[in-house]
Design a protein around this motif. Structure first.
Motif, PDB file in Angstrom:
ATOM      1  N   HIS A 144      -8.898 -61.520 -34.486  1.00 14.32           N
ATOM      2  CA  HIS A 144      -8.464 -62.698 -33.734  1.00 14.32           C
ATOM      3  C   HIS A 144      -9.378 -63.903 -33.968  1.00 14.32           C
ATOM      4  O   HIS A 144      -9.136 -64.972 -33.415  1.00 14.32           O
ATOM      5  CB  HIS A 144      -8.488 -62.363 -32.238  1.00 14.32           C
ATOM      6  CG  HIS A 144      -9.773 -61.703 -31.842  1.00 14.32           C
ATOM      7  ND1 HIS A 144      -9.962 -60.348 -31.952  1.00 14.32           N
ATOM      8  CD2 HIS A 144     -10.937 -62.213 -31.393  1.00 14.32           C
ATOM      9  CE1 HIS A 144     -11.197 -60.042 -31.569  1.00 14.32           C
ATOM     10  NE2 HIS A 144     -11.806 -61.167 -31.222  1.00 14.32           N
ATOM     11  N   SER A 145     -10.431 -63.730 -34.768  1.00 11.59           N
ATOM     12  CA  SER A 145     -11.438 -64.780 -34.950  1.00 11.59           C
ATOM     13  C   SER A 145     -11.059 -65.729 -36.082  1.00 11.59           C
ATOM     14  O   SER A 145     -10.353 -65.341 -37.017  1.00 11.59           O
ATOM     15  CB  SER A 145     -12.799 -64.160 -35.258  1.00 11.59           C
ATOM     16  OG  SER A 145     -13.181 -63.218 -34.281  1.00 11.59           O
ATOM     17  N   SER A 146     -11.573 -66.956 -36.000  1.00  5.54           N
ATOM     18  CA  SER A 146     -11.300 -67.939 -37.049  1.00  5.54           C
ATOM     19  C   SER A 146     -12.512 -68.818 -37.312  1.00  5.54           C
ATOM     20  O   SER A 146     -13.231 -69.202 -36.381  1.00  5.54           O
ATOM     21  CB  SER A 146     -10.124 -68.843 -36.663  1.00  5.54           C
ATOM     22  OG  SER A 146      -8.924 -68.118 -36.565  1.00  5.54           O
ATOM     23  N   LEU A 147     -12.696 -69.129 -38.586  1.00  3.92           N
ATOM     24  CA  LEU A 147     -13.616 -70.167 -39.017  1.00  3.92           C
ATOM     25  C   LEU A 147     -12.760 -71.359 -39.419  1.00  3.92           C
ATOM     26  O   LEU A 147     -11.535 -71.321 -39.300  1.00  3.92           O
ATOM     27  CB  LEU A 147     -14.454 -69.679 -40.200  1.00  3.92           C
ATOM     28  CG  LEU A 147     -15.336 -68.452 -39.943  1.00  3.92           C
ATOM     29  CD1 LEU A 147     -16.001 -67.998 -41.242  1.00  3.92           C
ATOM     30  CD2 LEU A 147     -16.391 -68.749 -38.885  1.00  3.92           C
ATOM     31  N   GLY A 148     -13.396 -72.433 -39.894  1.00  4.59           N
ATOM     32  CA  GLY A 148     -12.630 -73.609 -40.274  1.00  4.59           C
ATOM     33  C   GLY A 148     -13.230 -74.313 -41.467  1.00  4.59           C
ATOM     34  O   GLY A 148     -14.336 -73.986 -41.907  1.00  4.59           O
ATOM     35  N   PRO A 149     -12.533 -75.283 -42.031  1.00  2.60           N
ATOM     36  CA  PRO A 149     -13.058 -76.070 -43.144  1.00  2.60           C
ATOM     37  C   PRO A 149     -14.344 -76.793 -42.751  1.00  2.60           C
ATOM     38  O   PRO A 149     -14.542 -77.132 -41.582  1.00  2.60           O
ATOM     39  CB  PRO A 149     -11.930 -77.073 -43.429  1.00  2.60           C
ATOM     40  CG  PRO A 149     -10.698 -76.393 -42.928  1.00  2.60           C
ATOM     41  CD  PRO A 149     -11.144 -75.658 -41.694  1.00  2.60           C
ATOM     42  N   ARG A 248      -7.560 -76.353 -39.886  1.00  2.00           N
ATOM     43  CA  ARG A 248      -6.996 -75.087 -40.353  1.00  2.00           C
ATOM     44  C   ARG A 248      -7.868 -73.907 -39.935  1.00  2.00           C
ATOM     45  O   ARG A 248      -9.093 -73.968 -40.000  1.00  2.00           O
ATOM     46  CB  ARG A 248      -6.846 -75.103 -41.869  1.00  2.00           C
ATOM     47  CG  ARG A 248      -6.101 -73.878 -42.404  1.00  2.00           C
ATOM     48  CD  ARG A 248      -5.604 -74.108 -43.807  1.00  2.00           C
ATOM     49  NE  ARG A 248      -4.661 -73.079 -44.205  1.00  2.00           N
ATOM     50  CZ  ARG A 248      -3.968 -73.117 -45.335  1.00  2.00           C
ATOM     51  NH1 ARG A 248      -4.123 -74.136 -46.163  1.00  2.00           N
ATOM     52  NH2 ARG A 248      -3.126 -72.152 -45.645  1.00  2.00           N
ATOM     53  N   HIS A 249      -7.226 -72.818 -39.522  1.00  2.00           N
ATOM     54  CA  HIS A 249      -7.944 -71.617 -39.097  1.00  2.00           C
ATOM     55  C   HIS A 249      -8.071 -70.654 -40.276  1.00  2.00           C
ATOM     56  O   HIS A 249      -7.070 -70.299 -40.903  1.00  2.00           O
ATOM     57  CB  HIS A 249      -7.200 -70.932 -37.952  1.00  2.00           C
ATOM     58  CG  HIS A 249      -7.285 -71.685 -36.649  1.00  2.00           C
ATOM     59  ND1 HIS A 249      -7.480 -73.039 -36.591  1.00  2.00           N
ATOM     60  CD2 HIS A 249      -7.209 -71.260 -35.357  1.00  2.00           C
ATOM     61  CE1 HIS A 249      -7.523 -73.422 -35.317  1.00  2.00           C
ATOM     62  NE2 HIS A 249      -7.352 -72.368 -34.557  1.00  2.00           N
ATOM     63  N   ILE A 250      -9.292 -70.230 -40.541  1.00  2.00           N
ATOM     64  CA  ILE A 250      -9.579 -69.320 -41.646  1.00  2.00           C
ATOM     65  C   ILE A 250      -9.897 -67.943 -41.076  1.00  2.00           C
ATOM     66  O   ILE A 250     -10.874 -67.778 -40.338  1.00  2.00           O
ATOM     67  CB  ILE A 250     -10.746 -69.847 -42.500  1.00  2.00           C
ATOM     68  CG1 ILE A 250     -10.344 -71.202 -43.117  1.00  2.00           C
ATOM     69  CG2 ILE A 250     -11.133 -68.850 -43.579  1.00  2.00           C
ATOM     70  CD1 ILE A 250     -11.465 -71.903 -43.841  1.00  2.00           C
ATOM     71  N   SER A 251      -9.077 -66.969 -41.407  1.00  2.00           N
ATOM     72  CA  SER A 251      -9.174 -65.630 -40.824  1.00  2.00           C
ATOM     73  C   SER A 251     -10.257 -64.781 -41.475  1.00  2.00           C
ATOM     74  O   SER A 251     -10.846 -65.162 -42.505  1.00  2.00           O
ATOM     75  CB  SER A 251      -7.835 -64.906 -40.976  1.00  2.00           C
ATOM     76  OG  SER A 251      -7.579 -64.642 -42.348  1.00  2.00           O
ATOM     77  N   LEU A 252     -10.480 -63.623 -40.898  1.00  2.00           N
ATOM     78  CA  LEU A 252     -11.432 -62.646 -41.437  1.00  2.00           C
ATOM     79  C   LEU A 252     -11.080 -62.295 -42.879  1.00  2.00           C
ATOM     80  O   LEU A 252     -11.951 -62.287 -43.759  1.00  2.00           O
ATOM     81  CB  LEU A 252     -11.416 -61.394 -40.554  1.00  2.00           C
ATOM     82  CG  LEU A 252     -12.061 -60.119 -41.108  1.00  2.00           C
ATOM     83  CD1 LEU A 252     -13.546 -60.295 -41.286  1.00  2.00           C
ATOM     84  CD2 LEU A 252     -11.782 -58.940 -40.180  1.00  2.00           C
ATOM     85  N   GLN A 253      -9.827 -62.005 -43.137  1.00  2.00           N
ATOM     86  CA  GLN A 253      -9.405 -61.613 -44.476  1.00  2.00           C
ATOM     87  C   GLN A 253      -9.602 -62.736 -45.484  1.00  2.00           C
ATOM     88  O   GLN A 253     -10.092 -62.519 -46.597  1.00  2.00           O
ATOM     89  CB  GLN A 253      -7.931 -61.174 -44.456  1.00  2.00           C
ATOM     90  CG  GLN A 253      -7.427 -60.625 -45.786  1.00  2.00           C
ATOM     91  CD  GLN A 253      -8.233 -59.434 -46.269  1.00  2.00           C
ATOM     92  OE1 GLN A 253      -8.624 -58.567 -45.486  1.00  2.00           O
ATOM     93  NE2 GLN A 253      -8.495 -59.393 -47.574  1.00  2.00           N
ATOM     94  N   THR A 254      -9.243 -63.953 -45.084  1.00  2.00           N
ATOM     95  CA  THR A 254      -9.413 -65.097 -45.981  1.00  2.00           C
ATOM     96  C   THR A 254     -10.889 -65.359 -46.245  1.00  2.00           C
ATOM     97  O   THR A 254     -11.275 -65.712 -47.369  1.00  2.00           O
ATOM     98  CB  THR A 254      -8.759 -66.354 -45.379  1.00  2.00           C
ATOM     99  OG1 THR A 254      -7.372 -66.091 -45.131  1.00  2.00           O
ATOM    100  CG2 THR A 254      -8.879 -67.539 -46.312  1.00  2.00           C
ATOM    101  N   ALA A 255     -11.713 -65.179 -45.230  1.00  2.00           N
ATOM    102  CA  ALA A 255     -13.157 -65.358 -45.390  1.00  2.00           C
ATOM    103  C   ALA A 255     -13.712 -64.332 -46.375  1.00  2.00           C
ATOM    104  O   ALA A 255     -14.553 -64.655 -47.226  1.00  2.00           O
ATOM    105  CB  ALA A 255     -13.853 -65.230 -44.040  1.00  2.00           C
ATOM    106  N   LYS A 256     -13.240 -63.103 -46.280  1.00  2.00           N
ATOM    107  CA  LYS A 256     -13.669 -62.066 -47.221  1.00  2.00           C
ATOM    108  C   LYS A 256     -13.276 -62.428 -48.647  1.00  2.00           C
ATOM    109  O   LYS A 256     -14.051 -62.275 -49.584  1.00  2.00           O
ATOM    110  CB  LYS A 256     -13.041 -60.725 -46.845  1.00  2.00           C
ATOM    111  CG  LYS A 256     -13.751 -59.965 -45.747  1.00  2.00           C
ATOM    112  CD  LYS A 256     -13.126 -58.593 -45.562  1.00  2.00           C
ATOM    113  CE  LYS A 256     -13.887 -57.780 -44.516  1.00  2.00           C
ATOM    114  NZ  LYS A 256     -13.295 -56.431 -44.335  1.00  2.00           N
TER     115      LYS A 256
END
Length: 310
Positions: A144-149, A248-256
């Motif tokens: 459920h967590s998100s990072l961002g640009p 934009r929300h960057i998910s765990l999978q996208t971060a990986k």
């Protein structure tokens, strides 16, 4: 019989006492949750929480105190004082971001205090919050967590957007001078140095994040893969053509996939339960009290920013 003034003073005093008692309940729950998390990890814990979501109407009115700014240094100094820094630091981040200069200064301070920093993102760490997370050795995120640009903003407008709009105007005017009346009022809103400021802000944020990745998260790698991996992450989080929007929300999978060293919160049930309990306790405090920002450690040392809605 009490006078009108005496009765008013009595009512106001009782309201203050009731508010203090109610706030105390949230403080106790939050402090207990942070202490429990520290016991689970055997590490220092500092929460850095903003109430921009819970007090959206206040944040949108222009009231300061929600984002990363220089006043946060005082909060972290208070939270770090007397901690055993050999135990490392788990930094729980929940923030919309903020000033690049303040972020750079804050990360420099944290790194001078702790050689082992793990960033935990229970929900959202956007913009400058993502920059802080990328300065850690590892990031913990849930599904459920998100990072961002990490692209910076200038007066609330993405720097990349300013440059793109200006370049579009130049291109269209070059192709067809009849477009000048359309673009003239738009370009008129830019001061002469704005484009340069936007370009420098982008370069600045990308340079410091790249340096933090090289000296932190990827420091264990050999020089060439270390540099290339840092470049890949900076491109994934800083290239406006890829991220499309600052929010934009960057998910765990996208971060990986971007190459970040990230751990799934769900992989450790005890850690997940303890982290989410802290998260819920902090969110309740921000939702039900006048607090807009919380910086607090597992020993109960807290630096809480308050604001009163008008």
């Amino acid at each position: 019989m009490p006078s009108w003034q005496e009765l008013t003073e009595t009512v106001q005093r009782r309201r203050r006492e009731a508010t203090a008692a109610a706030n105390g309940v949230y403080d106790e729950a939050r402090k207990e949750a942070i202490q429990t998390l520290s016991k689970v990890t055997q590490r220092n814990v500092i929460v850095y929480y903003s109430g921009w979501l819970q007090k959206d109407h206040i944040a949108r009115s222009g009231v300061s105190g929600f984002g990363v700014d220089d006043s946060d240094k005082n909060g972290f100094m208070a939270a770090i004082h007397r901690l055993d820094r050999n135990k490392g630091l788990d930094l729980l981040l929940h923030t919309p971001g903020g000033e690049v200069a303040a972020t750079e200064s804050l990360v420099s301070y944290l790194r001078s205090m702790f050689s082992d920093i793990r960033a935990i993102v229970p929900q959202l760490a956007m913009s400058a919050g993502t920059m802080i997370a990328l300065a850690a050795q590892e990031i913990v995120m849930g599904k459920h967590s998100s990072l961002g640009p990490i692209d910076p903003q200038i007066s609330g407008v993405p720097a990349h957007g300013i440059i793109e709009e200006f370049e579009t105007a130049k291109r269209e005017i070059r192709q067809d001078s009849a477009c000048i009346p359309v673009w003239q009022p738009i370009i008129a809103k830019y001061n002469p140095t704005l484009i340069g400021e936007a370009e420098k802000a982008i370069a600045w944020s990308e340079e410091i994040v790249r340096e933090w990745l090289v000296t932190g998260m990827f420091a264990h790698l050999k020089p060439r893969p270390r540099e290339s991996r840092a470049d890949k992450v900076v491109a994934a989080f800083g290239d406006h053509a890829l991220t499309k929007a600052h929010g934009r929300h960057i998910s765990l999978q996208t971060a990986k996939e971007a190459g970040i060293k990230v751990k799934a919160l769900e992989s450790d049930q005890d850690l997940q339960e303890a982290v989410l309990t802290v998260h819920h306790a902090c969110v309740l405090t921000l939702a039900e009290t006048s607090a807009v920002k919380i910086i607090e450690n597992q020993k109960g040392a807290a630096y809480i920013t308050l604001v009163q809605a008008k």
